[in-house]
Design an enzyme around this catalytic site. Structure first.
Site, PDB file in Angstrom:
ATOM      1  N   ASP A 154       0.827  -1.211   0.000  1.00 42.46           N
ATOM      2  CA  ASP A 154       0.000   0.000   0.000  1.00 42.46           C
ATOM      3  C   ASP A 154       0.861   1.260   0.000  1.00 42.46           C
ATOM      4  O   ASP A 154       2.074   1.214   0.265  1.00 42.46           O
ATOM      5  CB  ASP A 154      -0.930  -0.025   1.224  1.00 42.46           C
ATOM      6  CG  ASP A 154      -2.310   0.552   0.924  1.00 42.46           C
ATOM      7  OD1 ASP A 154      -2.427   1.372  -0.014  1.00 42.46           O
ATOM      8  OD2 ASP A 154      -3.267   0.199   1.631  1.00 42.46           O
ATOM      9  N   ASP A 188     -10.378   1.641  -3.497  1.00 42.47           N
ATOM     10  CA  ASP A 188     -10.734   1.228  -2.143  1.00 42.47           C
ATOM     11  C   ASP A 188     -12.227   0.983  -1.984  1.00 42.47           C
ATOM     12  O   ASP A 188     -12.654   0.462  -0.952  1.00 42.47           O
ATOM     13  CB  ASP A 188     -10.286   2.286  -1.132  1.00 42.47           C
ATOM     14  CG  ASP A 188      -8.842   2.097  -0.697  1.00 42.47           C
ATOM     15  OD1 ASP A 188      -8.279   1.024  -0.972  1.00 42.47           O
ATOM     16  OD2 ASP A 188      -8.277   3.021  -0.088  1.00 42.47           O
TER      17      ASP A 188
END
Length: 718
Positions: A452, A516
């Site tokens: 990430d 997301d």
């Protein structure tokens, strides 16, 4: 006069020397056959225009690099400054070029080199026309001295015909990535700049030019992409003199690249893709290239169905709950279990811990071994979330080495998700992160890293210069070192969702996280446009819970699962809390995906151009044309009482296929009365009929989907 003609997979590239001697791209587009030298000479002569009044007194040609010193008035290909010089200081003029053309290798290439001795620039342009018909271009600059050369811009650009007068690019934001936008291509420059320190949620993956109304299945189009994971620019330019160009490059900050004598800068690759079959033709070429260029593991292994713990556990790492979740994952047929954020020291929330990449002993007194062993005992492999480029101010690392935090001044930049960026250009900081990751991979049998990157780079510098380029190169080096040490490791690129997706990072990773949000309505659009660049087997697509975490929308299980079906399937849902019936239905969807994923991993991605924006048609067709799988999603109420006829593209025109409903769920999207062909054994239609006439669907509920399977009769058993 020098000419060269390169051709691969229906695409031609013609290079010719201009009257000044500089090479130019005379044609990039549809294949020209096998033209003789005389025909090429005639083509050059036919493109030579006269001299306009109030212009330079020689015919105007844009050279391969677009030189300001030669009279080109668009964005220059090269910009720089040699402090203290009074002549040849910032605008090189390149006239004497050497050519090296190789048309014998599978990927044809040309290497063009020139020197401006007065300015002290040596320039090398590489062109590669790959076996897939993808054109790649990059430019290198070497400082011949004397003294330093400060580069301001190195841009690559490809010409397109004037008839391509409509533009399409993409924009977006967090949880709404890849939003398409169209406009007429008028005179001037349409410039898109990304200044996020990463590719960006608003990045246009492609800049596309074509005739008015081009779509996924129709129209001649030209598309470009800048393969770079840092700050970058992409543009479409139409000059008053008549040039039409698609280009881009790395976006350099002031003084970010200062070349010492004999030092060289190489630009990112600009990818160019031509298609006479609309956007799907662009995707087909790019996907073929990515599948060949991406890491070996991507090509040799099936994409394992995974269960990710984020929306099932968040930071609550209760070992008993996670063990039960792994049991449920195995029960539904998953093959990988991924432990998300929260496993490392001090990480009970998102305000601390980043940088301290050791397992938290308060939560995991025996380390991760009990969970990893349990997961492996179930026959699943194990994955782990990391965010190596970031650091929390509340961390042992930041307290010990505050000087390792990337900043542009004495004060720290503003926090973003309560975190800062680790300066990977500091060798000790880089070594710390690399060694911590290698220690984890050496101690635990980790098959997959979810990598990430949850913030932009804001107000950052290294040694007094903008830091984005150096940080990006350090990220690439870190991926490469981990790959070298653990060749079978798979890595997902995730940057608050889809904030770092480009062709350079795709050559180093195995999977992208497009967004997301896993809201199925949003994902239908996001996945559709992300797949312009990303092959479907690399596109992370998850079945989430009934209520979308990011939007609050509620969707039926079948719609959520169908939306994830034609990507790299995963589950982002607490399977320990659902009923036995729901778990059985999830298992059916997992089994269906595992049945069709060989086609997803190797087939051609296709999209239907439907007149109703509520109807989204996505399919994958086997390379041998033996079958096709389609998801027809209704993302809104349709305009007409029942959906307008749906065409299913991409099958072989003269083969006959049996088309059936293939969804495992008993919950049909139909709200009509009476039986239809969907309720029977299917219908037999030719590929031509399916693409030109299509099929009717009954009145249907919004936010639902049909899964259809077309199988060639001559490929059926018996």
């Amino acid at each position: 006069m020098t000419t060269a003609h390169l051709s691969r997979e229906g695409v031609s590239l013609v290079l010719a020397s201009s009257p000044s001697g500089a090479p130019s791209i005379l044609h990039w587009g549809a294949a020209l056959g096998d033209p003789s030298e005389d025909v090429l000479a005639g083509l050059v002569a036919a493109q030579r225009a006269g001299v306009a009044q109030s212009a330079l007194d020689q015919p105007r040609w844009r050279g391969i690099v677009g030189e300001n010193a030669s009279g080109f008035t668009g964005l220059p290909g090269l910009e720089g400054l040699r402090p203290g010089r009074t002549t040849g200081a910032w605008a090189p003029r390149l006239t004497d070029w050497s050519w090296a053309v190789d048309d014998t290798a599978p990927d044809a290439s040309a290497r063009l080199e020139s020197v401006d001795p007065e300015a002290g620039w040596a320039v090398m342009v590489e062109l590669e026309l790959t076996r897939e018909g993808v054109l790649r271009m990059r430019t290198g600059v070497t400082n011949l001295g004397p003294g330093p050369l400060v580069l301001a811009a190195v841009r690559n650009a490809l010409p397109v015909p004037a008839r391509a007068n409509e533009l399409l690019d993409l924009s977006g934001r967090w949880c709404r990535e890849r939003t398409p936008q169209r406009r007429p291509w008028l005179l001037g420059t349409h410039l898109r700049e990304g200044r996020h320190g990463r590719t960006g949620h608003d990045a246009t993956l492609v800049m596309v030019a074509g005739g008015p109304g081009f779509g996924f299945r129709h129209g001649e189009v030209w598309a470009t992409h800048v393969a770079w994971s840092g700050d970058h620019s992409a543009y479409a330019e139409r000059t008053p003199e008549g040039e039409c160009l698609l280009g881009g490059g790395e976006l350099l900050g002031p003084g970010e690249v200062v070349l010492a004598e004999a030092e060289t800068y190489a630009s990112p690759w600009l990818f160019g893709v031509h298609s006479t079959g609309g956007l799907d033709g662009v995707s087909e070429r790019v996907h073929a290239w990515v599948r060949r260029a991406a890491p070996d593991v991507t090509r040799r292994r099936s994409r394992p169905v995974l269960v990710n713990t984020w929306e099932a556990a968040y930071f609550d790492h209760d070992v008993a709950h996670l063990t039960a979740l792994a049991d449920a994952a195995a029960e539904v047929g998953a093959e990988r279990f991924v432990l998300d954020d929260g496993w490392f020291r001090g990480r009970r929330h998102d305000r601390g811990g980043l940088g301290d990449w050791t397992v938290d002993p308060d939560v995991w007194p025996r380390g991760l071994h009990p969970l990893v062993e349990h997961v492996h005992g179930l026959g699943l492999d194990f994955g782990l979330w990391v965010e190596p480029e970031m650091v929390s101010e509340d961390s042992e690392l930041a307290r010990a080495h505050p000087d390792w935090i990337l900043r542009g001044r004495a004060a720290l930049p503003g926090e973003w998700r309560h975190q800062q960026v680790l300066d990977l250009q500091v060798s000790a900081a880089y070594d710390h992160v690399r060694d911590a990751l290698l220690a984890l991979l050496d101690e635990y049998d980790v098959a997959f890293l979810k990598w990430d990157h949850n913030r932009d780079l804001v107000d950052v510098a290294h040694d007094g210069r903008p830091a984005v380029r150096g940080q990006t190169l350090a990220f690439y080096r870190l991926l490469d070192e981990l790959r070298a040490a653990h060749p079978d490791l798979e890595i997902e690129t995730c940057a608050s969702g889809g904030g770092r997706i480009d062709l350079e990072v795709l050559t180093r990773t195995d999977r992208v996280w497009p967004s997301d949000t896993i809201d199925a309505v949003e994902r239908q659009r996001i996945q559709r446009w992300t797949s312009l660049l990303v092959p479907p087997e690399m596109l992370g697509a998850h079945l989430g819970g009934p209520v979308a975490h990011t939007t609050g929308r509620t969707h039926r299980l079948a719609f959520r699962a169908a939306t994830a079906l034609l990507g790299h399937f995963g589950v982002e849902w607490d399977l320990t809390t659902i009923s036995a019936a729901e778990r059985a239905e999830v298992a059916q969807w997992v089994a269906l995906h595992r049945r069709l994923r060989p086609v997803v991993a190797t087939g051609r991605l296709v999209h239907g151009d439907h007149p109703d924006p509520a109807v989204q048609v996505t399919g994958v067709v086997a390379r041998d044309g033996s079958e096709g799988w389609y998801v027809v999603a209704l993302v809104d109420t349709v305009i007409t009482q029942s959906p307008a006829v749906v065409v299913l593209p991409g099958l072989e025109p003269d083969r006959v296929y049996r088309l059936v409903s293939a969804a495992p769920s008993d919950h049909s999207p139909s709200v009509g009365l009476g039986a239809t062909w969907l309720d029977g054994p299917g219908v037999d239609l030719s590929g031509r009929a399916l693409e030109t006439v299509g099929v009717r669907l009954p009145p249907s509920a919004p936010e639902s989907a049909y899964v259809l399977h077309a199988r060639a009769l001559d490929a059926m058993d018996g």
